[in-house]
Design a protein around this motif. Structure first.
Motif, PDB file in Angstrom:
ATOM      1  N   ALA A 143     -47.981   5.350  46.486  1.00  0.00           N
ATOM      2  CA  ALA A 143     -47.919   5.808  45.098  1.00  0.00           C
ATOM      3  C   ALA A 143     -49.099   6.723  44.779  1.00  0.00           C
ATOM      4  O   ALA A 143     -48.945   7.731  44.056  1.00  0.00           O
ATOM      5  CB  ALA A 143     -47.902   4.605  44.150  1.00  0.00           C
ATOM      6  N   GLN A 144     -50.278   6.397  45.302  1.00  0.00           N
ATOM      7  CA  GLN A 144     -51.441   7.261  45.083  1.00  0.00           C
ATOM      8  C   GLN A 144     -51.250   8.629  45.726  1.00  0.00           C
ATOM      9  O   GLN A 144     -51.620   9.656  45.147  1.00  0.00           O
ATOM     10  CB  GLN A 144     -52.700   6.584  45.636  1.00  0.00           C
ATOM     11  CG  GLN A 144     -53.126   5.359  44.832  1.00  0.00           C
ATOM     12  CD  GLN A 144     -54.256   4.600  45.507  1.00  0.00           C
ATOM     13  OE1 GLN A 144     -54.486   4.719  46.713  1.00  0.00           O
ATOM     14  NE2 GLN A 144     -54.952   3.787  44.716  1.00  0.00           N
ATOM     15  N   ALA A 145     -50.650   8.652  46.923  1.00  0.00           N
ATOM     16  CA  ALA A 145     -50.373   9.933  47.584  1.00  0.00           C
ATOM     17  C   ALA A 145     -49.364  10.756  46.784  1.00  0.00           C
ATOM     18  O   ALA A 145     -49.525  11.973  46.633  1.00  0.00           O
ATOM     19  CB  ALA A 145     -49.855   9.684  49.011  1.00  0.00           C
ATOM     20  N   ASN A 146     -48.340  10.086  46.263  1.00  0.00           N
ATOM     21  CA  ASN A 146     -47.346  10.797  45.446  1.00  0.00           C
ATOM     22  C   ASN A 146     -47.987  11.377  44.184  1.00  0.00           C
ATOM     23  O   ASN A 146     -47.629  12.474  43.742  1.00  0.00           O
ATOM     24  CB  ASN A 146     -46.208   9.853  45.075  1.00  0.00           C
ATOM     25  CG  ASN A 146     -45.366   9.474  46.286  1.00  0.00           C
ATOM     26  OD1 ASN A 146     -45.328  10.194  47.281  1.00  0.00           O
ATOM     27  ND2 ASN A 146     -44.697   8.329  46.206  1.00  0.00           N
ATOM     28  N   THR A 147     -48.942  10.643  43.622  1.00  0.00           N
ATOM     29  CA  THR A 147     -49.638  11.141  42.427  1.00  0.00           C
ATOM     30  C   THR A 147     -50.457  12.381  42.760  1.00  0.00           C
ATOM     31  O   THR A 147     -50.459  13.359  41.997  1.00  0.00           O
ATOM     32  CB  THR A 147     -50.540  10.047  41.849  1.00  0.00           C
ATOM     33  OG1 THR A 147     -49.747   8.904  41.486  1.00  0.00           O
ATOM     34  CG2 THR A 147     -51.289  10.551  40.633  1.00  0.00           C
ATOM     35  N   ARG A 148     -51.154  12.360  43.888  1.00  0.00           N
ATOM     36  CA  ARG A 148     -51.946  13.528  44.275  1.00  0.00           C
ATOM     37  C   ARG A 148     -51.062  14.741  44.528  1.00  0.00           C
ATOM     38  O   ARG A 148     -51.405  15.871  44.158  1.00  0.00           O
ATOM     39  CB  ARG A 148     -52.787  13.205  45.510  1.00  0.00           C
ATOM     40  CG  ARG A 148     -53.962  12.267  45.216  1.00  0.00           C
ATOM     41  CD  ARG A 148     -54.954  12.253  46.352  1.00  0.00           C
ATOM     42  NE  ARG A 148     -54.397  11.656  47.562  1.00  0.00           N
ATOM     43  CZ  ARG A 148     -54.455  10.376  47.877  1.00  0.00           C
ATOM     44  NH1 ARG A 148     -55.042   9.525  47.038  1.00  0.00           N
ATOM     45  NH2 ARG A 148     -53.933   9.918  48.992  1.00  0.00           N
ATOM     46  N   ILE A 149     -49.890  14.514  45.178  1.00  0.00           N
ATOM     47  CA  ILE A 149     -48.952  15.627  45.411  1.00  0.00           C
ATOM     48  C   ILE A 149     -48.458  16.192  44.088  1.00  0.00           C
ATOM     49  O   ILE A 149     -48.379  17.418  43.904  1.00  0.00           O
ATOM     50  CB  ILE A 149     -47.776  15.149  46.284  1.00  0.00           C
ATOM     51  CG1 ILE A 149     -48.261  14.821  47.702  1.00  0.00           C
ATOM     52  CG2 ILE A 149     -46.682  16.208  46.341  1.00  0.00           C
ATOM     53  CD1 ILE A 149     -47.204  14.207  48.594  1.00  0.00           C
ATOM     54  N   ALA A 150     -48.135  15.292  43.149  1.00  0.00           N
ATOM     55  CA  ALA A 150     -47.672  15.745  41.838  1.00  0.00           C
ATOM     56  C   ALA A 150     -48.771  16.516  41.105  1.00  0.00           C
ATOM     57  O   ALA A 150     -48.496  17.507  40.416  1.00  0.00           O
ATOM     58  CB  ALA A 150     -47.206  14.547  41.009  1.00  0.00           C
ATOM     59  N   GLN A 151     -50.027  16.078  41.263  1.00  0.00           N
ATOM     60  CA  GLN A 151     -51.138  16.795  40.641  1.00  0.00           C
ATOM     61  C   GLN A 151     -51.297  18.193  41.233  1.00  0.00           C
ATOM     62  O   GLN A 151     -51.536  19.162  40.515  1.00  0.00           O
ATOM     63  CB  GLN A 151     -52.426  15.994  40.810  1.00  0.00           C
ATOM     64  CG  GLN A 151     -52.518  14.754  39.927  1.00  0.00           C
ATOM     65  CD  GLN A 151     -53.755  13.939  40.219  1.00  0.00           C
ATOM     66  OE1 GLN A 151     -54.321  14.010  41.303  1.00  0.00           O
ATOM     67  NE2 GLN A 151     -54.178  13.138  39.241  1.00  0.00           N
ATOM     68  N   VAL A 152     -51.166  18.290  42.554  1.00  0.00           N
ATOM     69  CA  VAL A 152     -51.290  19.597  43.213  1.00  0.00           C
ATOM     70  C   VAL A 152     -50.186  20.529  42.742  1.00  0.00           C
ATOM     71  O   VAL A 152     -50.438  21.690  42.389  1.00  0.00           O
ATOM     72  CB  VAL A 152     -51.266  19.427  44.743  1.00  0.00           C
ATOM     73  CG1 VAL A 152     -51.140  20.787  45.440  1.00  0.00           C
ATOM     74  CG2 VAL A 152     -52.527  18.722  45.217  1.00  0.00           C
ATOM     75  N   ASN A 153     -48.945  20.039  42.732  1.00  0.00           N
ATOM     76  CA  ASN A 153     -47.825  20.879  42.294  1.00  0.00           C
ATOM     77  C   ASN A 153     -47.977  21.290  40.828  1.00  0.00           C
ATOM     78  O   ASN A 153     -47.649  22.426  40.460  1.00  0.00           O
ATOM     79  CB  ASN A 153     -46.500  20.147  42.501  1.00  0.00           C
ATOM     80  CG  ASN A 153     -46.131  20.040  43.974  1.00  0.00           C
ATOM     81  OD1 ASN A 153     -46.520  20.883  44.786  1.00  0.00           O
ATOM     82  ND2 ASN A 153     -45.390  19.000  44.328  1.00  0.00           N
ATOM     83  N   TYR A 154     -48.483  20.368  40.013  1.00  0.00           N
ATOM     84  CA  TYR A 154     -48.709  20.719  38.615  1.00  0.00           C
ATOM     85  C   TYR A 154     -49.798  21.790  38.497  1.00  0.00           C
ATOM     86  O   TYR A 154     -49.722  22.699  37.660  1.00  0.00           O
ATOM     87  CB  TYR A 154     -49.101  19.460  37.832  1.00  0.00           C
ATOM     88  CG  TYR A 154     -49.378  19.715  36.377  1.00  0.00           C
ATOM     89  CD1 TYR A 154     -48.405  20.234  35.547  1.00  0.00           C
ATOM     90  CD2 TYR A 154     -50.632  19.437  35.837  1.00  0.00           C
ATOM     91  CE1 TYR A 154     -48.652  20.474  34.205  1.00  0.00           C
ATOM     92  CE2 TYR A 154     -50.894  19.667  34.492  1.00  0.00           C
ATOM     93  CZ  TYR A 154     -49.902  20.186  33.684  1.00  0.00           C
ATOM     94  OH  TYR A 154     -50.160  20.426  32.359  1.00  0.00           O
ATOM     95  N   GLY A 155     -50.803  21.717  39.358  1.00  0.00           N
ATOM     96  CA  GLY A 155     -51.843  22.740  39.359  1.00  0.00           C
ATOM     97  C   GLY A 155     -51.315  24.097  39.776  1.00  0.00           C
ATOM     98  O   GLY A 155     -51.802  25.135  39.308  1.00  0.00           O
ATOM     99  N   TYR A 156     -50.298  24.109  40.662  1.00  0.00           N
ATOM    100  CA  TYR A 156     -49.726  25.382  41.115  1.00  0.00           C
ATOM    101  C   TYR A 156     -48.967  26.108  40.004  1.00  0.00           C
ATOM    102  O   TYR A 156     -48.653  27.288  40.136  1.00  0.00           O
ATOM    103  CB  TYR A 156     -48.776  25.141  42.288  1.00  0.00           C
ATOM    104  CG  TYR A 156     -49.478  24.813  43.594  1.00  0.00           C
ATOM    105  CD1 TYR A 156     -50.786  25.195  43.816  1.00  0.00           C
ATOM    106  CD2 TYR A 156     -48.815  24.117  44.604  1.00  0.00           C
ATOM    107  CE1 TYR A 156     -51.429  24.887  44.996  1.00  0.00           C
ATOM    108  CE2 TYR A 156     -49.445  23.816  45.794  1.00  0.00           C
ATOM    109  CZ  TYR A 156     -50.760  24.205  45.988  1.00  0.00           C
ATOM    110  OH  TYR A 156     -51.379  23.908  47.171  1.00  0.00           O
TER     111      TYR A 156
END
Length: 370
Positions: A143-156
């Motif tokens: 779940a923490q990894a999924n959150t980081r991926i979502a944060q990166v995509n949101y930053g893009y």
């Protein structure tokens, strides 16, 4: 009386030798001279990047004006952030649920450990509790990894300037779908200060420069301190100053040249990438070089020469080897001594072997009057 008249007539017809012609002469100027390697090249940006859309969505806004000079981190484009913000919220909620499950599994594990220690439950029950705790911990990490991926995509969804530079005209319009099959180029950004200057050096000059470097005991790090002077086609001299930045490790066999690069500060953006420029690099220094006006040199089939007036005031033709121009004067490599008197004016009125009346003048004044 008749004899006297005849004698007077003879005296009137006696030939009188004309005086030697006056010519301006000067001794060569003796001073320190820096020798340069001159070349032509072109300018190139230190950094140039294509700005692309790394996530799929509709372009929501263009946050700059075409051609703006921007700082690092300045937001340039916005790509439909709402969807990716919801995905981030969803991932954060899943992470919170995984944390709660892990706390419950750890509490159950501690309770079962105490019961096993008192022999109140079987060992199998403790093993089941341990497995549940480990699964809950793995679920939290996922779940923490999924959150980081979502944060990166949101930053893009917000495309920002990766460095200080000038942004090109935008290549897409607001409302256009980007990043569908592959990254979509939105614009480009180029840094202009400092700027690279690329040029090549032929093999003979490379050998000469390396020999001079060995003689002076220069190390590879010293080469980065060698100045580079740059001038545009419309500029006088070489007003832009920089330093050597890079030299290729090998000679290009097809051209017989070595690729070299200089780094030049460009705070006023006078130099733009792609300019054709003139370049010179100092290679060595002669402390007591001899210099003469370039107009004092003549040319014949055997090469260059100077007209020199010797101690008897006779004109001699002296073969010389010339070097580069320096401050409007020509360096003489060989064939001339510091005490020689060279003819600097009236060259067409004198010939080798003729006696002249030399008029000594300083070279700077005579050269300035030409």
């Amino acid at each position: 009386m008749l004899a006297s008249l005849l004698l007077a007539g003879c005296e009137q017809n006696t030939f009188q030798q004309p005086p030697p012609p006056k010519v301006e002469v000067a001794q060569p100027v003796q001073r320190a001279v820096t020798r340069y390697l001159e070349a032509t090249g072109n300018t190139a940006p230190v950094r140039s990047v294509d700005l692309v859309a790394r996530v799929q969505g509709f372009l929501q806004s263009i946050d700059y004006r075409d051609g703006d000079t921007v700082k690092e981190g300045t937001q340039l484009f916005t790509i439909e952030p709402e969807t990716y913000k919801l995905k981030l919220d969803q991932a954060q909620a899943a992470e919170a649920g995984a944390e709660a499950s892990l706390k419950q599994a750890e509490a159950d594990f501690r309770r079962q450990s105490d019961l096993v220690a008192r022999q109140a439950v079987s060992q199998a029950t403790l093993e089941n509790s341990t497995s549940a705790r480990d699964n809950a911990q793995a679920n939290l990490q996922q779940a923490q990894a999924n959150t980081r991926i979502a944060q990166v995509n949101y930053g893009y969804t917000k495309v920002s300037a990766p460095f200080d530079g000038v942004v090109s005209a935008h290549l897409v319009s607001v409302g256009e779908l980007v990043g569908v099959a592959s990254p979509t180029q939105l614009a480009s950004i180029v840094s202009l200060d400092p700027i690279y200057v690329n040029f090549t050096v032929n093999e003979q000059d490379v050998l000469r420069i390396r020999a001079e470097a060995r003689r002076r005991g220069l190390t590879p790090s010293d080469f980065r301190q060698i100045p580079v002077e740059v001038g545009l086609q419309t500029e006088d001299g070489y007003p832009h100053q920089g330093k050597l930045d890079y030299a290729a490790p090998t000679i290009n066999q097809s051209t017989g040249t070595l690729a070299v690069r200089g780094l030049v500060p460009n705070p006023n953006r006078v130099l733009l990438p792609g300019y054709f420029v003139r370049i010179r690099v100092p290679t060595d220094r002669t402390e007591n070089a001899l210099l003469v006006p370039d107009l004092a040199l003549g040319t014949d089939q055997s090469g260059r020469y100077l007209l020199v007036v010797n101690g008897e005031n006779l004109v001699e033709q002296r073969k010389v080897t010339i070097g580069p121009l320096d401050g409007g004067l020509r360096v003489i490599e060989s064939g001339l001594a510091p005490e020689d008197r060279i003819v600097i004016a009236g060259l067409l009125r004198v010939i080798p072997g003729q006696k002249v009346d030399p008029q000594l003048k300083p070279i700077e004044q005579s050269a300035a009057n030409k």
